[in-house]
Design a protein around this motif. Structure first.
Motif, PDB file in Angstrom:
ATOM      1  N   GLU A   8       0.863  -1.182   0.000  1.00  0.00           N
ATOM      2  CA  GLU A   8       0.000   0.000   0.000  1.00  0.00           C
ATOM      3  C   GLU A   8       0.898   1.230   0.000  1.00  0.00           C
ATOM      4  N   LYS A   9       0.565   2.176  -0.857  1.00  0.00           N
ATOM      5  CA  LYS A   9       1.357   3.411  -0.849  1.00  0.00           C
ATOM      6  C   LYS A   9       0.433   4.619  -1.018  1.00  0.00           C
ATOM      7  N   TYR A  10       0.630   5.559  -0.141  1.00  0.00           N
ATOM      8  CA  TYR A  10      -0.104   6.831  -0.231  1.00  0.00           C
ATOM      9  C   TYR A  10       0.896   7.950  -0.483  1.00  0.00           C
ATOM     10  N   TYR A  11       0.532   8.900  -1.358  1.00  0.00           N
ATOM     11  CA  TYR A  11       1.255  10.174  -1.432  1.00  0.00           C
ATOM     12  C   TYR A  11       0.304  11.197  -0.848  1.00  0.00           C
ATOM     13  N   SER A  12       0.550  11.611   0.364  1.00  0.00           N
ATOM     14  CA  SER A  12      -0.379  12.364   1.219  1.00  0.00           C
ATOM     15  C   SER A  12      -1.752  11.675   1.160  1.00  0.00           C
ATOM     16  N   LYS A  13      -2.772  12.253   0.520  1.00  0.00           N
ATOM     17  CA  LYS A  13      -4.084  11.564   0.552  1.00  0.00           C
ATOM     18  C   LYS A  13      -4.302  10.682  -0.675  1.00  0.00           C
ATOM     19  N   LEU A  14      -3.391  10.773  -1.629  1.00  0.00           N
ATOM     20  CA  LEU A  14      -3.558  10.011  -2.872  1.00  0.00           C
ATOM     21  C   LEU A  14      -3.142   8.550  -2.668  1.00  0.00           C
ATOM     22  N   HIS A  15      -4.080   7.653  -2.915  1.00  0.00           N
ATOM     23  CA  HIS A  15      -3.823   6.231  -2.737  1.00  0.00           C
ATOM     24  C   HIS A  15      -3.236   5.677  -4.047  1.00  0.00           C
ATOM     25  N   VAL A  16      -1.937   5.493  -4.105  1.00  0.00           N
ATOM     26  CA  VAL A  16      -1.275   5.177  -5.385  1.00  0.00           C
ATOM     27  C   VAL A  16      -1.191   3.674  -5.633  1.00  0.00           C
ATOM     28  N   LYS A  18      -2.709  -0.020  -4.249  1.00  0.00           N
ATOM     29  CA  LYS A  18      -3.782  -0.536  -3.402  1.00  0.00           C
ATOM     30  C   LYS A  18      -3.643  -2.045  -3.210  1.00  0.00           C
ATOM     31  N   THR A  42       5.653   3.753  -9.494  1.00  0.00           N
ATOM     32  CA  THR A  42       5.726   3.672  -8.032  1.00  0.00           C
ATOM     33  C   THR A  42       6.063   2.247  -7.613  1.00  0.00           C
ATOM     34  N   TYR A  54       6.081   2.775   2.884  1.00  0.00           N
ATOM     35  CA  TYR A  54       4.923   2.038   2.362  1.00  0.00           C
ATOM     36  C   TYR A  54       4.520   0.978   3.367  1.00  0.00           C
TER      37      TYR A  54
END
Lengths: 235, 263
Positions: A8-16, A18, A42, A54
């Protein structure tokens, strides 16, 4: 083998990314397909250790990658576009990477086939984009790594060089190398792919062999199969 | 040879051929030569060179340090995919740039002084102090430049912050001290002024050198307090320690941020 679990990876609120579960099979050529912004880069960056924060795990040959940088000895990476210090020569860059990687045996086939010998003493700022891309490719294969990660490998290369690189990928795969590559032009490299991982909107929608995908999609070739999968995913 | 040293070696080789670094060298050379040709008074020349060091070097290092990281981002990414630790790459880039700027500074200012060495025979200790001050300014503000670039992905924002940091330390900070001294002029503020000076690396470099010029008498009672503090060994030790902390702090913070950063 590269095994990715619950990534799982987020860039601030963006869920890149899943909840990515993916196995890149050892000794196979895996083609990571997905439109721009789907999370391909990513995912590749996570495997290379460029992304630090992550959730989930990535393991290579059974060992989880974390703070350690040693595992990158196993990997040869060709970025989509790399730039080097512009006043250094091609020879300097090759020497620098050789000095960093402490290895005695080199695979210089691409240096020879791309005829980079005549560019060796030229400064990088005087080289064309295509020549720099050839240097990138040669550097990725130079250390005879177990795993090759190639990001849009043929972009910027002329047809002759592109074919040289494709032949090299096939040869290395025959030697048992694991190869992961991305390309946005599906038809260009589809003949190389053995396995496909299709990523869209940060999720892996399909992962398996090329023939399996074509069978599931009921289409005649990879490009049509991917297109069909994309249409279904969006719907 | 350690990996950091190997990276430094190639960075210095690249930097010394860079148009920017050659430009800095020519600037230092022409400016120093021009100043020397004006007067026979070595103190006046060295005071002017000091002013250049404490105004121009922080600006050059901040802006160039910030741009340097942005321009080398693809190269940094490539290096990070090699089996080396992030700290080695950061240190390699940092010291590679420090060495290059210091070489062009020391040659740019040093060559005109050497050509007129007879003029400076009696003030060689000040010349050495000038180089030490310059060296610290390079260390500190290149560290800040790197830190700002690592913390801000947006190039424009990073450059803006760099210029603001320079403005703050070279102009705004002194303005604030003056305002404070003016507002509370009825109180004994010499020690506060001394403490506040220690907190600004540009002021610290300036005062340390200026006190060697016998001009502190012009600074009144505050000058006497400063001379008393910086003139004794403890004062000198404290100021050098503070300069050292200023040199290490931005570098360590930048390195820490870089080692956790998503590239």
């Amino acid at each position: 083998m590269i095994k990715i679990k619950n990534l799982e990876k987020y860039y601030s609120k963006l869920h890149v990314l899943k909840n990515i579960d993916l196995s890149i099979e050892q000794g196979k050529i895996t083609y990571l397909v997905g439109p721009n912004g789907s999370g391909k880069s990513t995912l590749i960056k996570s495997i290379l250790g460029l992304i630090k924060k992550y959730d989930g795990t990535i393991s290579i040959n059974g060992k989880i990658i974390n703070e350690d940088s040693e595992y990158r000895n196993l990997i040869g990476y060709m970025p989509q576009s790399a730039s080097f210090p512009e006043n250094l020569t091609v020879k300097d860059i090759i020497k620098l990477v050789k000095e960093i990687r402490y290895q005695n045996i080199y695979d210089e086939e691409l240096l020879t086939k791309f005829v980079l010998s005549k560019e060796m003493n030229k400064r990088l700022k005087n080289l064309s984009g295509g020549t720099i891309q050839k240097v990138n490719a040669a550097l990725a294969f130079l250390f005879d790594p177990q795993i090759l990660i190639l990001d849009e490998p043929t972009s910027g290369l002329d047809p002759v060089s592109s074919n040289i690189l494709k032949d090299k990928i096939i040869d290395e795969n025959k030697k048992g190398k694991t190869i992961l590559f991305t390309s946005h032009i599906i038809s260009e490299l589809e003949d190389l792919a053995q396995n496909i991982a299709f990523i869209l909107d940060g999720k892996i929608w399909f992962s398996g062999s090329k023939n399996e995908l074509i069978k599931i999609a009921g289409e005649s070739n990879l490009e049509r199969s991917v297109a069909s999968l994309m249409t279904k995913s969006i719907a | 040879m350690s990996i950091t040293l190997k990276i430094i070696k190639y960075q210095v080789k690249d930097n010394l051929q860079s148009r920017w670094i050659i430009g800095f060298f020519l600037f230092f050379l022409i400016f120093s030569y021009w100043l020397i040709s004006f007067t026979e008074d070595s103190h006046k020349v060295l005071l002017s060179i000091l002013n250049m060091i404490i105004i121009v070097i922080p600006l050059i290092c901040l802006v160039f340090g910030t741009i340097y990281i942005y321009n080398n981002l693809n190269y940094i990414t490539f290096m990070l995919t090699q089996p080396i630790k992030r700290n080695a790459i950061y240190s390699g880039l940092y010291f590679g740039l420090i060495i290059s700027i210091f070489v062009c500074f020391i040659l740019g200012v040093g060559i005109p002084i050497l050509l007129n060495i007879l003029l400076f025979t009696e003030s060689l200790n000040i010349v050495i102090l000038l180089f030490i001050t310059g060296f610290f300014q390079i260390l500190i503000f290149t560290g800040f430049g790197f830190l700002i670039a690592i913390q801000n992905d947006d190039k424009l924002k990073g450059l803006g912050i760099s210029i603001f940091v320079w403005l703050f330390f070279s102009i705004i900070y002194d303005g604030l001290i003056l305002y404070l001294l003016q507002t509370f002029q009825d109180y004994p503020l010499e020690k506060l002024a001394l403490g506040l000076t220690l907190l600004n690396p540009i002021d610290l470099g300036r005062i340390l050198t200026i006190l060697k010029f016998d001009v502190s008498a012009l600074m009144g009672y505050t000058g006497a307090v400063f001379e008393d503090f910086f003139g004794n060994n403890l004062g000198l030790f404290i100021s050098l320690t503070v300069l050292l902390i200023w040199s290490i702090l931005p570098f360590v913070l930048g390195q820490k941020k870089f080692s956790d950063k998503d590239i």
